[in-house]
Design a protein around this motif. Structure first.
Motif, PDB file in Angstrom:
ATOM      1  N   GLY A  27      -5.906   3.040   5.885  1.00  0.00           N
ATOM      2  CA  GLY A  27      -4.999   2.108   6.303  1.00  0.00           C
ATOM      3  C   GLY A  27      -5.232   0.785   5.424  1.00  0.00           C
ATOM      4  N   ARG A  28      -4.934  -0.313   6.011  1.00  0.00           N
ATOM      5  CA  ARG A  28      -5.039  -1.616   5.556  1.00  0.00           C
ATOM      6  C   ARG A  28      -5.698  -1.675   4.272  1.00  0.00           C
ATOM      7  NH1 ARG A  28      -6.462  -7.117   8.803  1.00  0.00           N
ATOM      8  NH2 ARG A  28      -8.561  -6.077   9.213  1.00  0.00           N
ATOM      9  N   ASP A  29      -6.745  -2.613   4.278  1.00  0.00           N
ATOM     10  CA  ASP A  29      -7.831  -2.395   3.370  1.00  0.00           C
ATOM     11  C   ASP A  29      -9.114  -1.850   3.923  1.00  0.00           C
ATOM     12  OD1 ASP A  29      -9.873  -5.064   4.011  1.00  0.00           O
ATOM     13  OD2 ASP A  29      -7.865  -5.019   4.604  1.00  0.00           O
ATOM     14  N   ASP A  30      -9.010  -1.531   5.223  1.00  0.00           N
ATOM     15  CA  ASP A  30     -10.262  -1.258   5.928  1.00  0.00           C
ATOM     16  C   ASP A  30     -10.160  -0.122   6.707  1.00  0.00           C
ATOM     17  OD1 ASP A  30     -10.280  -4.584   5.756  1.00  0.00           O
ATOM     18  OD2 ASP A  30     -11.644  -3.559   4.656  1.00  0.00           O
ATOM     19  N   GLY A 111     -12.678  -3.217  -8.135  1.00  0.00           N
ATOM     20  CA  GLY A 111     -11.723  -2.321  -8.738  1.00  0.00           C
ATOM     21  C   GLY A 111     -10.479  -2.505  -7.634  1.00  0.00           C
ATOM     22  N   HIS A 112     -10.877  -2.565  -6.423  1.00  0.00           N
ATOM     23  CA  HIS A 112      -9.787  -2.212  -5.287  1.00  0.00           C
ATOM     24  C   HIS A 112      -8.779  -3.529  -5.496  1.00  0.00           C
ATOM     25  CE1 HIS A 112      -7.915  -1.628  -1.601  1.00  0.00           C
ATOM     26  NE2 HIS A 112      -8.108  -3.046  -1.234  1.00  0.00           N
ATOM     27  N   VAL A 113      -9.209  -4.603  -5.562  1.00  0.00           N
ATOM     28  CA  VAL A 113      -8.053  -5.673  -5.607  1.00  0.00           C
ATOM     29  C   VAL A 113      -7.132  -5.563  -6.625  1.00  0.00           C
ATOM     30  CG1 VAL A 113      -9.449  -7.551  -4.146  1.00  0.00           C
ATOM     31  CG2 VAL A 113      -9.691  -7.561  -6.827  1.00  0.00           C
ATOM     32  N   GLU A 202      -1.249 -11.986  -0.518  1.00  0.00           N
ATOM     33  CA  GLU A 202      -1.930 -12.340   0.682  1.00  0.00           C
ATOM     34  C   GLU A 202      -2.999 -11.030   0.807  1.00  0.00           C
ATOM     35  OE1 GLU A 202       0.177 -12.964   4.488  1.00  0.00           O
ATOM     36  OE2 GLU A 202       1.001 -14.860   3.331  1.00  0.00           O
ATOM     37  N   HIS A 203      -2.736  -9.876   0.471  1.00  0.00           N
ATOM     38  CA  HIS A 203      -3.782  -8.900   0.555  1.00  0.00           C
ATOM     39  C   HIS A 203      -5.075  -9.379  -0.214  1.00  0.00           C
ATOM     40  CE1 HIS A 203      -5.843  -5.462  -1.363  1.00  0.00           C
ATOM     41  NE2 HIS A 203      -6.090  -4.915  -0.178  1.00  0.00           N
ATOM     42  N   ARG A 204      -4.872 -10.033  -1.507  1.00  0.00           N
ATOM     43  CA  ARG A 204      -5.874 -10.242  -2.421  1.00  0.00           C
ATOM     44  C   ARG A 204      -6.593 -11.493  -1.800  1.00  0.00           C
ATOM     45  NH1 ARG A 204      -7.484  -9.980  -7.797  1.00  0.00           N
ATOM     46  NH2 ARG A 204      -5.654  -8.651  -8.213  1.00  0.00           N
ATOM     47  N   MET A 206      -6.935 -12.259   1.620  1.00  0.00           N
ATOM     48  CA  MET A 206      -7.577 -11.642   2.660  1.00  0.00           C
ATOM     49  C   MET A 206      -8.880 -11.155   2.022  1.00  0.00           C
ATOM     50  SD  MET A 206      -4.941  -9.319   4.967  1.00  0.00           S
ATOM     51  CE  MET A 206      -3.270  -9.912   4.924  1.00  0.00           C
ATOM     52  N   HIS A 207      -8.755 -10.547   0.887  1.00  0.00           N
ATOM     53  CA  HIS A 207     -10.170  -9.910   0.548  1.00  0.00           C
ATOM     54  C   HIS A 207     -11.157 -11.237  -0.135  1.00  0.00           C
ATOM     55  CE1 HIS A 207     -10.369  -5.759   0.746  1.00  0.00           C
ATOM     56  NE2 HIS A 207      -8.788  -5.610   0.337  1.00  0.00           N
ATOM     57  N   ALA A 208     -10.377 -12.190  -0.700  1.00  0.00           N
ATOM     58  CA  ALA A 208     -11.451 -13.367  -0.987  1.00  0.00           C
ATOM     59  C   ALA A 208     -12.229 -13.638   0.300  1.00  0.00           C
ATOM     60  CB  ALA A 208     -10.479 -14.314  -1.562  1.00  0.00           C
TER      61      ALA A 208
HETATM   62 FE   LIG Z   1      -7.764  -3.966   0.723  1.00  0.00          FE
END
Ligand SMILES: [Fe+2]
Length: 501
Positions: A27-30, A111-113, A202-204, A206-208
């Motif tokens: 799902g989401r990133d996690d 790699g993911h972002v 926003e995904h990026r 959130m990962h920051a």
């Molecule tokens: Fe993610």
């Protein structure tokens, strides 16, 4: 036939294609998907979501579309600089480490972002062919195990850093050219292009933030050192409880132009009523929480739910993750080094620990609606604010957020950010746990281009957090933004306050 096949067929009929980001695996990133929706579910939601999202995209197609397009690519580049900044903190020898057992190694996120942006946009929005299919897949999904299982991969299972960086560079170049081209031709683009680029930004971001949680857990020697913020002045006044009269709390995203970005779990705007309650004007501090420890809070089973107690026992939790006992002293893991426990900082704890503390005082964590009422409501009851302090865009004088600092400031250090009821630090300086389970709002429909973002987590095992931390981007401080985590995940920059109702 798998749900994914069904989606692809239906998506194609609507003029766009679904690819691996909609995979039933994660799902989401996690996240891992808990219950797979069946093909019938997808057929129904796609017809509803198509009309919702189509309307949302088209409604404000005039002035606001120009406004948003103008700076969209610049915002993506700015978000990239935020994730680049975090990766620069990790020394080379740390990049294959796994600082948090429940998450991937750092190398995955490198790699993911980039892969996320590519997987969402390249084929679907621009018709680009994959440059590296195996990497697109390898870096597609984060993890958030809910069954206690932990990842078992070895560092040698992952590609060389240089190879990933070459992949990243090629994705950025490919996407940048396509985005520039598409934004210059509004009439030809994919109908969801703006929303999809907003999602990548926003995904990026959130990962920051979540990368900061990961790097926070790395030993100091594995990080390039930065500042430890201990120069704050503590406020002279004390925290107390303030009465909030019964009244309205509006949850969800308000569409003014019609094309404001929000995630699916923010849809749709709706009103709730809260009864009168009292709430702490400030977050619970390390000083407050020390009293709970000294009163035996971690040994008193009566204060903990059965599940939370089992977690505490299994993991041997006796104090917040950011603390360390050193003889008679308490030490604190700041981002770039260990310091004496800063007694006036908000305590960062898991939902389980926050709930036990509230129980100890005969209080509760606020509900999501109570948080909204205390943060955005006003005594006259008619007007609800966009931010606790009013309508002004967030700035450093309102609170500790938007990447200015790596660590908290003392609770109450930003009085200009107080709500109409005098409640402080509701936005920034640490996410705030609520007692509300993460669940859909009335009228919820998953985003057609990312249906698993929220639905994978409507499992009764995650709680809503509101507000924001020092590492939360300003754009995600909007009133409707909802964050969520499991109650026993102690690495988040999350604090709390109590209510009596
Ligand atoms: Fe993610």
């Amino acid at each position: 036939m798998t749900p994914r096949n069904s989606i692809t067929e239906l998506g194609s009929a609507m003029g766009f294609a679904f690819i691996s980001i909609d995979s039933p695996l994660h799902g989401r990133d996690d996240g891992i998907l808990i219950n797979l929706p069946d093909a019938e579910f997808w057929r129904i939601f796609l017809s509803e979501a198509a009309s919702n999202w189509k309307g949302k995209t088209r409604m404000g197609a005039a002035a606001s579309a120009v406004r948003i397009r103008h700076d969209l690519h610049a915002r993506l580049l700015e978000a990239r600089s935020r994730t680049d900044e975090v990766f620069r903190i990790a020394r080379d020898e740390a990049i294959y480490d796994r600082p948090i057992p429940e998450r991937h190694r750092l190398i995955f996120y490198l790699g993911h972002v980039e892969a996320f942006d590519w997987n969402l946009l390249a084929q679907r929005a621009f018709g680009l062919q994959s440059l590296h299919p195996s990497f697109d897949h390898l870096f597609a999904f984060g993890i958030d195990p809910v069954d206690g299982g932990l990842p078992t991969d070895k560092s040698t299972d992952w590609p060389a850093r240089e190879e990933i960086e070459r992949y990243n560079q090629s994705l950025r170049e490919g996407l940048d050219a396509a985005i520039e081209n598409a934004l210059a031709r509004p009439s030809e683009g994919h109908p969801h292009l703006i929303q999809m680029i907003e999602a990548t930004i926003e995904h990026r971001l959130m990962h920051a933030e979540t990368l900061a949680y990961l790097l926070h857990q790395l030993p100091k020697g594995k990080k390039i050192s930065g500042p430890v913020d201990i120069e704050w002045r503590s406020p002279k006044t004390k925290s107390h409880m303030v009465e909030i009269p019964a009244g309205r709390a509006t949850l969800g995203l308000r569409l003014v132009h019609g094309d404001e970005f929000g995630w699916d779990n923010e849809m749709t705007e709706h009103e709730t009523e809260t009864d009168e309650f009292a709430i702490d004007t400030r977050n619970v501090t390390n000083r407050d929480f020390l009293r709970f420890i000294q009163a035996g809070g971690y040994e008193n089973t009566a204060l903990w739910s059965q599940e939370d107690w089992a977690w505490r026992e299994k993991e041997g939790i006796e104090h917040p993750t950011f603390w360390r006992r050193d003889g008679n002293l308490w030490m604190y893991f700041a981002m770039f080094g260990e310091i004496r426990l800063p007694l006036e900082w908000p305590v960062y704890v898991s939902h389980a620990e926050a709930t036990a503390y509230a129980n100890w005082l005969g209080r509760k964590l606020p509900t999501e609606a109570q948080f909204h009422r205390a943060a955005y409501g006003t005594p006259d009851g008619e007007i609800e604010r966009s931010y606790p302090w009013g309508e002004e865009a967030p700035s450093a004088r309102h609170g500790n957020f938007d990447f200015h600092h790596w660590d908290p400031s003392p609770a109450g250090a930003h009085p200009e950010g107080a709500s109409a009821f005098g409640v402080q630090d509701l936005v920034g300086n640490g996410w705030e746990w609520t007692r509300t389970e993460f669940a859909p709002f009335p009228g919820f429909a998953p985003m057609p281009f990312y249906p698993g973002y929220s639905t994978n987590f409507f499992d009764g095992k995650h709680f809503v957090m509101k507000g924001g931390s020092p590492r939360t981007a300003a754009c995600m401080l909007r009133r409707s933004f909802r964050n969520w985590f499991q109650p026993n995940y102690p690495y988040v920059y999350a604090t709390f306050r109590c209510v009596e109702d």
